[in-house]
Design a protein around this motif. Structure first.
Motif, short mmCIF file in Angstrom:
data_model
loop_
_atom_site.label_atom_id
_atom_site.label_comp_id
_atom_site.label_asym_id
_atom_site.label_seq_id
_atom_site.Cartn_x
_atom_site.Cartn_y
_atom_site.Cartn_z
N ASN A 66 0.81 -1.20 0.00
CA ASN A 66 0.00 0.00 0.00
C ASN A 66 0.86 1.27 0.00
O ASN A 66 0.48 2.29 -0.58
CB ASN A 66 -0.94 0.01 1.21
N ASP A 67 2.02 1.21 0.64
CA ASP A 67 2.93 2.36 0.64
C ASP A 67 3.45 2.64 -0.76
O ASP A 67 3.65 3.80 -1.14
CB ASP A 67 4.10 2.10 1.58
N VAL A 68 3.69 1.60 -1.53
CA VAL A 68 4.16 1.77 -2.90
C VAL A 68 3.09 2.45 -3.75
O VAL A 68 3.37 3.35 -4.54
CB VAL A 68 4.56 0.42 -3.52
N LEU A 69 1.84 2.06 -3.57
CA LEU A 69 0.75 2.70 -4.30
C LEU A 69 0.61 4.17 -3.92
O LEU A 69 0.42 5.03 -4.79
CB LEU A 69 -0.57 1.96 -4.02
N LYS A 70 0.75 4.47 -2.64
CA LYS A 70 0.68 5.87 -2.19
C LYS A 70 1.84 6.68 -2.75
O LYS A 70 1.68 7.84 -3.13
CB LYS A 70 0.68 5.93 -0.66
N LEU A 71 3.01 6.07 -2.81
CA LEU A 71 4.18 6.74 -3.38
C LEU A 71 3.93 7.08 -4.84
O LEU A 71 4.20 8.22 -5.27
CB LEU A 71 5.41 5.83 -3.25
N GLU A 72 3.42 6.13 -5.59
CA GLU A 72 3.13 6.37 -7.01
C GLU A 72 2.11 7.48 -7.18
O GLU A 72 2.24 8.34 -8.07
CB GLU A 72 2.63 5.08 -7.66
N GLU A 73 1.10 7.52 -6.32
CA GLU A 73 0.07 8.56 -6.40
C GLU A 73 0.67 9.94 -6.14
O GLU A 73 0.34 10.91 -6.83
CB GLU A 73 -1.04 8.28 -5.39
N GLN A 74 1.54 10.05 -5.15
CA GLN A 74 2.16 11.34 -4.83
C GLN A 74 3.10 11.80 -5.94
O GLN A 74 3.15 12.99 -6.27
CB GLN A 74 2.91 11.25 -3.50
N ILE A 75 3.83 10.84 -6.54
CA ILE A 75 4.71 11.20 -7.65
C ILE A 75 3.88 11.69 -8.83
O ILE A 75 4.21 12.71 -9.46
CB ILE A 75 5.58 9.99 -8.06
N ALA A 76 2.79 10.98 -9.14
CA ALA A 76 1.93 11.37 -10.26
C ALA A 76 1.33 12.75 -10.04
O ALA A 76 1.26 13.57 -10.97
CB ALA A 76 0.84 10.33 -10.45
N GLU A 77 0.93 13.03 -8.81
CA GLU A 77 0.30 14.31 -8.49
C GLU A 77 1.28 15.48 -8.57
O GLU A 77 0.96 16.55 -9.09
CB GLU A 77 -0.30 14.25 -7.08
N LYS A 78 2.51 15.27 -8.07
CA LYS A 78 3.48 16.37 -7.96
C LYS A 78 4.44 16.49 -9.14
O LYS A 78 4.91 17.57 -9.47
CB LYS A 78 4.29 16.22 -6.67
N PHE A 79 4.73 15.34 -9.78
CA PHE A 79 5.78 15.34 -10.81
C PHE A 79 5.34 14.75 -12.14
O PHE A 79 6.07 14.85 -13.12
CB PHE A 79 7.01 14.57 -10.30
N GLY A 80 4.20 14.08 -12.18
CA GLY A 80 3.76 13.41 -13.39
C GLY A 80 4.31 12.00 -13.44
O GLY A 80 3.70 11.08 -12.92
N THR A 81 5.46 11.83 -14.05
CA THR A 81 6.08 10.52 -14.12
C THR A 81 7.59 10.68 -13.92
O THR A 81 8.09 11.79 -13.83
CB THR A 81 5.81 9.83 -15.48
N ILE A 82 8.30 9.58 -13.85
CA ILE A 82 9.75 9.65 -13.64
C ILE A 82 10.48 9.11 -14.88
O ILE A 82 9.91 8.36 -15.68
CB ILE A 82 10.20 8.88 -12.39
N ASP A 83 11.73 9.52 -15.00
CA ASP A 83 12.58 9.08 -16.11
C ASP A 83 13.65 8.11 -15.64
O ASP A 83 14.13 7.29 -16.42
CB ASP A 83 13.27 10.30 -16.73
N ILE A 84 14.01 8.22 -14.36
CA ILE A 84 15.10 7.42 -13.81
C ILE A 84 14.64 6.82 -12.48
O ILE A 84 14.14 7.54 -11.62
CB ILE A 84 16.36 8.27 -13.57
N LEU A 85 14.80 5.52 -12.33
CA LEU A 85 14.45 4.84 -11.07
C LEU A 85 15.67 4.13 -10.54
O LEU A 85 16.24 3.26 -11.22
CB LEU A 85 13.32 3.84 -11.31
N ILE A 86 16.09 4.50 -9.34
CA ILE A 86 17.22 3.85 -8.68
C ILE A 86 16.68 3.02 -7.53
O ILE A 86 16.29 3.53 -6.49
CB ILE A 86 18.24 4.87 -8.13
N ASN A 87 16.62 1.71 -7.73
CA ASN A 87 16.15 0.78 -6.69
C ASN A 87 17.32 0.47 -5.76
O ASN A 87 18.08 -0.49 -5.96
CB ASN A 87 15.63 -0.51 -7.33
N ASN A 88 17.47 1.30 -4.74
CA ASN A 88 18.61 1.19 -3.83
C ASN A 88 18.24 0.57 -2.48
O ASN A 88 19.13 0.13 -1.75
CB ASN A 88 19.22 2.58 -3.62
N VAL A 89 16.95 0.53 -2.14
CA VAL A 89 16.55 -0.02 -0.85
C VAL A 89 17.03 -1.47 -0.71
O VAL A 89 16.93 -2.27 -1.64
CB VAL A 89 15.02 0.03 -0.69
#
Length: 264
Positions: A66-89
């Protein structure tokens, strides 16, 4: 095809997400991408101790769907989409001692943190990258994925080996969509978790920290360069791989380990 780059502006207009971006390697990567002109979003479970005005922080626990879905929603709302994803966790959370000490819970938690969280986030964010036919995904793995140490990092090593395999398969699947997927595998790096690991190892072994570091290096067969990596050195490699200068690179694993892996 001639590619000309200004290293200080080559990521201008790009939006990057760095997971685990408040400490260690993740923090260094976020800083490197910012220096190259990208708008940088960082996510972690907890807010950083010191505010960083260069990046945009969004709290999320990527082991929780659910946190991942919320993260995607916030990114879409504030930034639209992303060009670079760094999976560092990721991280080593299990005890040493081999298979006998590792419970089902140990294995499940290590796989959730080091493998499933990246798969989950890719699955959520990739469709928009595919729509615009461009994007770069970097999975931060570990040399442990190629050299497991049964008495120190068995479950962690297995989870990173699985991440390597997944990343390679994904790169093949989405290459025709204009998306590059690359794996970076650091060796021993001076991050807070690594320094804490050395400290704990020294304490449990009754030796000094510097001797514990040397002992750990022996476990991996030695580091020819004789030292750990700095997080900024890993970040510089990532900065190159996400740039236009690396436009024909995908599907590869890049070890940055001071020469420690005893394999070609």
């Amino acid at each position: 095809m001639e590619i000309k780059s200004n290293y200080n502006t080559e990521l201008e207009g790009k939006i990057a997400l760095v997971t685990g971006g408040t400490k260690g390697i993740g923090k260094a990567i976020a800083e490197r991408l910012y220096q190259a002109g990208a708008v940088v979003i960082v996510t972690a479970r907890n807010e950083p101790e010191l505010e960083n005005t260069k990046t945009h922080f969004i709290a999320a626990d990527l082991t929780v769907a659910n946190d991942v879905l919320k993260l995607e929603e916030q990114i879409a709302e504030k930034f639209g989409t992303i060009d670079i994803l760094i999976n560092n966790v990721g991280g080593l959370t299990t005890p040493g001692g081999g298979y006998k000490v590792l419970t089902d819970s140990h294995w499940e938690n290590e796989l959730e943190l080091n493998l499933i969280s990246a798969i989950r986030l890719d699955r959520t964010l990739l469709p928009k990258m595919q729509e615009k036919k461009s994007g770069v995904i970097i999975h931060i793995s570990s040399v442990a994925g190629k050299q497991a140490l049964w008495n120190l990092n068995l479950a962690y090593a297995v989870s990173k080996a699985a991440l390597n395999s997944y990343s390679k398969a994904l790169s093949t699947e989405v290459a025709s969509d204009g998306i590059r997927v690359i794996t970076v595998a650091p060796g021993a790096t001076k991050t807070p978790p690594m320094l804490k690991f050395v400290e704990d190892f020294a304490l449990s072994s009754g030796i000094k920290n510097e001797d514990a570091e040397k002992e750990l290096m022996k476990h991996v067969g030695g580091v020819p360069m004789g030292r750990m990596a700095e997080p900024e050195e890993v970040a510089d490699l990532v900065g190159f791989l996400v740039s236009p200068r690396a436009s024909y690179l995908t599907g590869s694993i890049y070890a940055i380990d001071g020469g420690s892996l005893p394999v070609i």
